[in-house]
Design a protein around this motif. Structure first.
Motif, PDB file in Angstrom:
ATOM      1  N   GLU A 191       0.593  -1.351  -0.071  1.00 24.51           N
ATOM      2  CA  GLU A 191       0.180   0.105  -0.096  1.00 24.51           C
ATOM      3  C   GLU A 191       1.020   1.088   0.119  1.00 24.51           C
ATOM      4  N   CYS A 192       2.099   0.942   0.288  1.00 24.75           N
ATOM      5  CA  CYS A 192       2.904   2.201   0.229  1.00 24.75           C
ATOM      6  C   CYS A 192       3.937   2.343  -1.570  1.00 24.75           C
ATOM      7  N   ALA A 193       3.380   1.933  -2.394  1.00 23.29           N
ATOM      8  CA  ALA A 193       4.058   1.854  -3.899  1.00 23.29           C
ATOM      9  C   ALA A 193       4.413   3.248  -4.003  1.00 23.29           C
ATOM     10  N   ASP A 194       3.331   4.508  -3.559  1.00 20.45           N
ATOM     11  CA  ASP A 194       4.009   5.938  -4.287  1.00 20.45           C
ATOM     12  C   ASP A 194       4.692   6.403  -3.438  1.00 20.45           C
ATOM     13  N   ASN A 195       4.868   5.835  -1.832  1.00 24.75           N
ATOM     14  CA  ASN A 195       6.075   7.278  -1.487  1.00 24.75           C
ATOM     15  C   ASN A 195       5.686   7.842  -0.084  1.00 24.75           C
ATOM     16  N   LYS A 196       4.396   7.333   0.170  1.00 26.47           N
ATOM     17  CA  LYS A 196       3.449   8.811   0.428  1.00 26.47           C
ATOM     18  C   LYS A 196       3.389   7.955   2.303  1.00 26.47           C
ATOM     19  N   CYS A 197       3.957   6.812   3.007  1.00 24.31           N
ATOM     20  CA  CYS A 197       4.236   5.777   4.035  1.00 24.31           C
ATOM     21  C   CYS A 197       5.051   6.784   4.329  1.00 24.31           C
ATOM     22  N   GLU A 198       5.340   7.000   6.173  1.00 22.51           N
ATOM     23  CA  GLU A 198       5.917   6.993   6.563  1.00 22.51           C
ATOM     24  C   GLU A 198       7.301   6.098   6.910  1.00 22.51           C
ATOM     25  N   HIS A 199       6.439   5.178   7.149  1.00 19.89           N
ATOM     26  CA  HIS A 199       7.454   4.061   7.637  1.00 19.89           C
ATOM     27  C   HIS A 199       6.630   2.723   6.389  1.00 19.89           C
ATOM     28  N   PRO A 200       7.177   2.909   5.470  1.00 24.29           N
ATOM     29  CA  PRO A 200       7.001   2.154   4.072  1.00 24.29           C
ATOM     30  C   PRO A 200       7.778   0.623   4.004  1.00 24.29           C
ATOM     31  N   TYR A 201       8.708   0.266   5.376  1.00 22.40           N
ATOM     32  CA  TYR A 201       9.281  -0.828   4.876  1.00 22.40           C
ATOM     33  C   TYR A 201       9.117  -1.768   5.888  1.00 22.40           C
ATOM     34  N   ILE A 202       9.176  -3.822   5.439  1.00 20.61           N
ATOM     35  CA  ILE A 202       8.143  -4.743   6.317  1.00 20.61           C
ATOM     36  C   ILE A 202       9.959  -5.246   6.971  1.00 20.61           C
ATOM     37  N   GLY A 203       9.683  -6.583   7.426  1.00 16.53           N
ATOM     38  CA  GLY A 203      10.744  -7.143   7.159  1.00 16.53           C
ATOM     39  C   GLY A 203      11.925  -7.148   8.103  1.00 16.53           C
ATOM     40  N   PRO A 204      13.177  -8.028   8.724  1.00 15.15           N
ATOM     41  CA  PRO A 204      14.337  -8.161   9.122  1.00 15.15           C
ATOM     42  C   PRO A 204      14.630  -6.488   8.495  1.00 15.15           C
ATOM     43  N   GLN A 205      15.357  -6.250  10.241  1.00 16.71           N
ATOM     44  CA  GLN A 205      16.491  -4.520  10.344  1.00 16.71           C
ATOM     45  C   GLN A 205      17.864  -5.010  10.076  1.00 16.71           C
ATOM     46  N   ALA A 206      18.393  -4.183   9.560  1.00 14.65           N
ATOM     47  CA  ALA A 206      19.535  -3.810  10.337  1.00 14.65           C
ATOM     48  C   ALA A 206      19.549  -3.155  11.700  1.00 14.65           C
ATOM     49  N   GLN A 207      20.267  -3.574  12.177  1.00 13.69           N
ATOM     50  CA  GLN A 207      20.834  -3.060  13.853  1.00 13.69           C
ATOM     51  C   GLN A 207      22.561  -3.048  14.207  1.00 13.69           C
ATOM     52  N   TYR A 208      22.257  -1.923  14.547  1.00 12.01           N
ATOM     53  CA  TYR A 208      24.018  -1.085  15.395  1.00 12.01           C
ATOM     54  C   TYR A 208      23.744  -1.081  16.543  1.00 12.01           C
ATOM     55  N   LYS A 209      24.889  -2.084  17.338  1.00 12.37           N
ATOM     56  CA  LYS A 209      24.820  -1.894  18.097  1.00 12.37           C
ATOM     57  C   LYS A 209      25.613  -1.125  18.863  1.00 12.37           C
ATOM     58  N   LYS A 210      25.401  -0.435  20.582  1.00 16.13           N
ATOM     59  CA  LYS A 210      26.755   0.720  20.559  1.00 16.13           C
ATOM     60  C   LYS A 210      27.519  -0.238  21.019  1.00 16.13           C
ATOM     61  N   GLY A 211      29.071   0.439  20.981  1.00 11.83           N
ATOM     62  CA  GLY A 211      30.659  -0.266  20.968  1.00 11.83           C
ATOM     63  C   GLY A 211      31.503   0.570  19.541  1.00 11.83           C
ATOM     64  N   THR A 212      32.254  -0.559  19.208  1.00 10.00           N
ATOM     65  CA  THR A 212      33.226   0.309  18.049  1.00 10.00           C
ATOM     66  C   THR A 212      33.662  -0.369  17.283  1.00 10.00           C
ATOM     67  N   TYR A 213      33.704  -0.483  16.207  1.00  8.65           N
ATOM     68  CA  TYR A 213      33.068  -1.440  14.766  1.00  8.65           C
ATOM     69  C   TYR A 213      34.174  -0.697  13.643  1.00  8.65           C
ATOM     70  N   HIS A 214      34.975  -1.567  13.239  1.00  3.76           N
ATOM     71  CA  HIS A 214      35.135  -1.637  11.672  1.00  3.76           C
ATOM     72  C   HIS A 214      34.127  -2.030  10.387  1.00  3.76           C
ATOM     73  N   LEU A 215      33.362  -0.985   9.717  1.00  2.70           N
ATOM     74  CA  LEU A 215      32.708  -1.211   9.014  1.00  2.70           C
ATOM     75  C   LEU A 215      32.786  -0.498   7.772  1.00  2.70           C
ATOM     76  N   GLU A 216      31.850  -1.355   7.479  1.00  2.43           N
ATOM     77  CA  GLU A 216      31.669  -1.925   5.614  1.00  2.43           C
ATOM     78  C   GLU A 216      31.076  -0.242   5.124  1.00  2.43           C
ATOM     79  N   GLY A 217      31.151  -0.445   3.588  1.00  2.20           N
ATOM     80  CA  GLY A 217      30.540   0.911   3.126  1.00  2.20           C
ATOM     81  C   GLY A 217      29.079   1.474   3.562  1.00  2.20           C
ATOM     82  N   TRP A 218      28.489  -0.084   3.498  1.00  7.18           N
ATOM     83  CA  TRP A 218      27.257   0.173   3.371  1.00  7.18           C
ATOM     84  C   TRP A 218      26.753   0.276   4.878  1.00  7.18           C
TER      85      TRP A 218
END
Length: 350
Positions: A191-218
């Protein structure tokens, strides 16, 4: 990085290659980028540099500035102060003759859009930058920026990957609105194909936890772009973006990058795809020579206090605290260090 690479191989050809690695355009509407070359010694503090991050768009789509950062370098060129302008800040955008825009009050990230039209349904991001620079100048009192750059976010990811990633301290737990744990885009609600939803995405999410990490570009790019679900929304994101720039500077100047010609070459090629630069008559090599003594430890991150503007339950944008005017005066007077001693709450936590 450019200067370190030139020192590794003392070749005029190599230095010229580095100078041409980054795309240059007239970003301030004065054709300065095509002016006669000036001496490096002409780059003297205090200096103000405008950095603008945008999503990749084609020339038929009006650009929006997703990230606006001003860098102030005091007289002596030994320090750098970074402060972010909230993308939703309501400001007065001045008239712009090139597009017929008559001026008005709007969110500051729209200024680039109002200034970008070149006719025939086409848009020029460099021309849009000109109006944004005038708008930021009107807000801050900066009459003229000494240099400016447009950063394409996707290209920035390639720079991080070319460096071999970036080590960064994550200061709060963050969930990605956009990406899955494997870096792929999250699924979109039908129902969010027109990009008008505030939160249009569903499913698993990437998470970033507190701490020091070596991150890839993405990962690095995804982390610094998040604002939904954060306690202070865009203000938290501004802090993360400033921290990212500082971490990038430290990584870029590390020995495993600047003493590795192959890796340095890859980084500069990626930068050429990610950046549009205007040094007001000076090349990127000139700027590298002038600021060669600056390191990440010399960078101070500044936060501007602000709040949301809500009228009759409707969100209108952001407004800066009146104390920001005193900070802008300190920028104009080149007295930021003294200001921060008296106003430590303006210091961004690391």
């Amino acid at each position: 990085m450019v200067i370190s690479g030139g020192a590794l191989v003392t070749s005029q050809v190599l230095v010229a290659r580095y100078a041409n690695a980054v795309q240059t355009k007239d970003l301030f509407g004065n054709a300065a980028s095509g002016a006669t070359k000036q001496q490096v010694s002409d780059i003297k503090g205090p200096l103000n540099i405008l950095l603008v991050g945008i999503d990749p768009r084609n020339d038929t789509t009006a650009p929006l500035s997703d990230s606006i950062i001003v860098v102030h370098i005091p007289r002596g060129l030994k320090q750098a102060y970074l402060y972010s302008i909230p993308r939703d800040l309501r400001v007065e955008i001045p008239p712009f003759e090139k597009t017929g825009f008559k001026g008005g009050t709007s969110k500051i990230n729209a200024a680039m859009s109002y200034g970008s039209s070149i006719g025939g349904g086409k848009h020029d991001v460099a021309q849009g930058f000109d109006l944004l620079a005038k708008t930021v100048g009107k807000l801050t009192g900066i009459k003229k920026f000494d240099a400016g750059a447009i950063i394409n976010f996707n290209g920035f990811k390639d720079i991080v990957d070319a460096m071999g990633g970036v080590t960064m301290t994550i200061d709060q737990n963050v969930k990605s609105e956009h990406l899955k744990p494997n870096g792929k885009p999250r699924d979109r609600r039908p129902e969010c194909a027109d990009n008008k939803c505030e939160h249009p995405y569903i499913g698993p999410q990437a998470q970033y936890k507190k701490g020091t990490y070596h991150l890839e570009g993405w990962q690095a790019l995804d982390y610094v772009r998040q604002r939904y679900g954060l306690p202070r929304s865009d203000y938290d994101r501004q802090r993360h973006q400033q921290q990212f720039i500082k971490a990038m500077a430290e990584q870029a100047l590390s020995k495993n990058v600047v003493t590795n010609p192959v890796k340095l070459d890859k980084v500069l090629k990626a930068a050429g795809d990610a950046l549009i630069f205007d040094g007001n008559g000076h090349s990127v090599v000139d700027w590298g020579l002038a600021l060669k003594s600056l390191r990440s430890d010399d960078m101070t991150l500044v936060k501007l206090p602000g709040k949301s503007l809500i009228t009759n339950g409707r969100y209108l944008g952001e407004a800066l605290d009146p104390s920001a005017e005193d900070f802008f005066a300190a920028v104009q007077n080149d007295t930021i260090s003294s200001f921060l001693i008296d106003h430590p709450d303006f210091l961004q936590k690391l």
